[in-house]
Design an enzyme around this catalytic site. Structure first.
Site, PDB file in Angstrom:
ATOM      1  N   ASN A 110      -5.652  18.049 -29.882  1.00  0.00           N
ATOM      2  CA  ASN A 110      -5.627  19.301 -29.123  1.00  0.00           C
ATOM      3  C   ASN A 110      -4.428  19.303 -28.187  1.00  0.00           C
ATOM      4  OD1 ASN A 110      -6.709  21.752 -27.928  1.00  0.00           O
ATOM      5  ND2 ASN A 110      -7.311  20.503 -26.165  1.00  0.00           N
ATOM      6  N   HIS A 112      -3.345  20.697 -24.435  1.00  0.00           N
ATOM      7  CA  HIS A 112      -3.972  21.197 -23.203  1.00  0.00           C
ATOM      8  C   HIS A 112      -2.878  21.435 -22.171  1.00  0.00           C
ATOM      9  CE1 HIS A 112      -7.069  21.784 -20.216  1.00  0.00           C
ATOM     10  NE2 HIS A 112      -6.396  20.998 -19.404  1.00  0.00           N
ATOM     11  N   SER A 139      -0.221  18.416 -22.380  1.00  0.00           N
ATOM     12  CA  SER A 139      -0.504  17.133 -23.031  1.00  0.00           C
ATOM     13  C   SER A 139      -1.107  17.389 -24.401  1.00  0.00           C
ATOM     14  CB  SER A 139      -1.539  16.331 -22.221  1.00  0.00           C
ATOM     15  OG  SER A 139      -1.203  16.301 -20.851  1.00  0.00           O
ATOM     16  N   ASP A 148     -11.377  17.705 -23.064  1.00  0.00           N
ATOM     17  CA  ASP A 148     -10.011  17.334 -22.665  1.00  0.00           C
ATOM     18  C   ASP A 148      -9.916  15.866 -22.221  1.00  0.00           C
ATOM     19  OD1 ASP A 148      -9.271  20.010 -23.132  1.00  0.00           O
ATOM     20  OD2 ASP A 148      -9.826  20.577 -21.093  1.00  0.00           O
TER      21      ASP A 148
HETATM   22  C1  GAR Z   1      -1.485  27.220 -24.739  1.00  0.00           C
HETATM   23  O1  GAR Z   1      -0.868  27.231 -23.481  1.00  0.00           O
HETATM   24  C2  GAR Z   1      -2.422  26.035 -24.864  1.00  0.00           C
HETATM   25  O2  GAR Z   1      -1.981  24.880 -24.210  1.00  0.00           O
HETATM   26  C3  GAR Z   1      -3.654  26.569 -24.186  1.00  0.00           C
HETATM   27  O3  GAR Z   1      -3.741  27.901 -24.595  1.00  0.00           O
HETATM   28  C4  GAR Z   1      -2.434  28.413 -24.866  1.00  0.00           C
HETATM   29  C5  GAR Z   1      -2.443  28.969 -26.257  1.00  0.00           C
HETATM   30  O4  GAR Z   1      -1.288  29.695 -26.509  1.00  0.00           O
HETATM   31  N1  GAR Z   1      -4.818  25.811 -24.552  1.00  0.00           N
HETATM   32  C6  GAR Z   1      -5.883  25.675 -23.800  1.00  0.00           C
HETATM   33  O5  GAR Z   1      -6.000  26.200 -22.711  1.00  0.00           O
HETATM   34  C7  GAR Z   1      -6.978  24.829 -24.408  1.00  0.00           C
HETATM   35  N2  GAR Z   1      -8.022  24.602 -23.482  1.00  0.00           N
HETATM   36  P1  GAR Z   1      -0.863  30.037 -27.998  1.00  0.00           P
HETATM   37  O6  GAR Z   1      -2.089  30.640 -28.691  1.00  0.00           O
HETATM   38  O7  GAR Z   1       0.229  31.066 -27.849  1.00  0.00           O
HETATM   39  O8  GAR Z   1      -0.406  28.775 -28.655  1.00  0.00           O
END
Ligand code: GAR
Length: 193
Positions: A110, A112, A139, A148
């Site tokens: 994943n 995060h 990360s 996480d």
């Molecule tokens: C990203 O910033 C990712 O790190 C975060 O959501 C966004 C997705 O953007 N993930 C989390 O918060 C997971 N808990 P994207 O759909 O444009 O890749």
């Protein structure tokens, strides 16, 4: 090189990390072969983007299921039907149960948006700014049953400026995520059986 690993990407929204992984996987020597994109939200923009990029993109709407595990059983069945060996969550906003994690442990990563182990969960950028941190970041980690909480594979840090807002920090971090995630997936799969 050895066989490319059949990989699925799980998303919930716009899918920029997913697109960065797809772009990296266009290179013949990249170790992931991205065969499938699944979103738990049918309206996710990322599904349209994956489809336009020629990748099988399906929605499994979590709202159609009574329990988390019932949703995950459908997810698991779809992954197995497509003979997926490795799963990368990229903006996938569902907490996974122990049942799913134990089935995919060691094959499930994943991204995060924080410098783990700091700021697990939501509102990571706001929390980093409010804490007066000098740096924020993202990360990539193995998924374990603690949300996480799995071992960290790689990270990218950015400086937090005096006038930083959660939105400006999210934008800066996202740019680095798009470099970080393809690099981390490459690192994990190189030499992976
Ligand atoms: C990203 O910033 C990712 O790190 C975060 O959501 C966004 C997705 O953007 N993930 C989390 O918060 C997971 N808990 P994207 O759909 O444009 O890749």
């Amino acid at each position: 090189m050895t066989r490319r690993v059949r990989t699925a990407v799980l998303i919930s929204g716009r899918g920029s990390n997913m697109m960065a992984l797809l772009a990296a996987a266009r290179a013949d020597d990249y170790p992931a072969d991205i065969q499938l994109v699944i979103s738990n939200r049918p309206e996710a923009d990322g599904l349209r983007k994956a489809d336009a990029a020629g990748v099988t993109a399906i929605a499994i709407d979590h709202k159609d299921f009574d329990t988390r595990e019932a949703f995950e059983r459908e997810l698991d069945a779809a992954l197995r039907a497509h003979k997926i060996d490795f799963v990368a969550c990229a903006g996938f906003m569902r907490v996974l149960t122990e049942w799913f994690v134990s089935r995919w442990e060691g094959r499930l990563i994943n991204i995060h948006p924080s410098l783990l182990p700091k700021y697990k969960g939501l509102h990571t950028h706001k929390r980093a700014i409010e804490a007066g941190d000098a740096e924020g970041g993202a990360s990539v980690h193995w998924v374990a049953t603690e949300v996480d909480g799995g071992d960290i594979i790689d990270h990218e840090a950015v400086q937090i400026e005096a006038d930083e807002t959660p939105e400006s920090l999210a934008n800066k971090v996202l740019k680095r995520e798009l470099v970080l995630y393809p690099r981390a997936l490459n690192k994990v799969l190189m030499g992976w059986h």
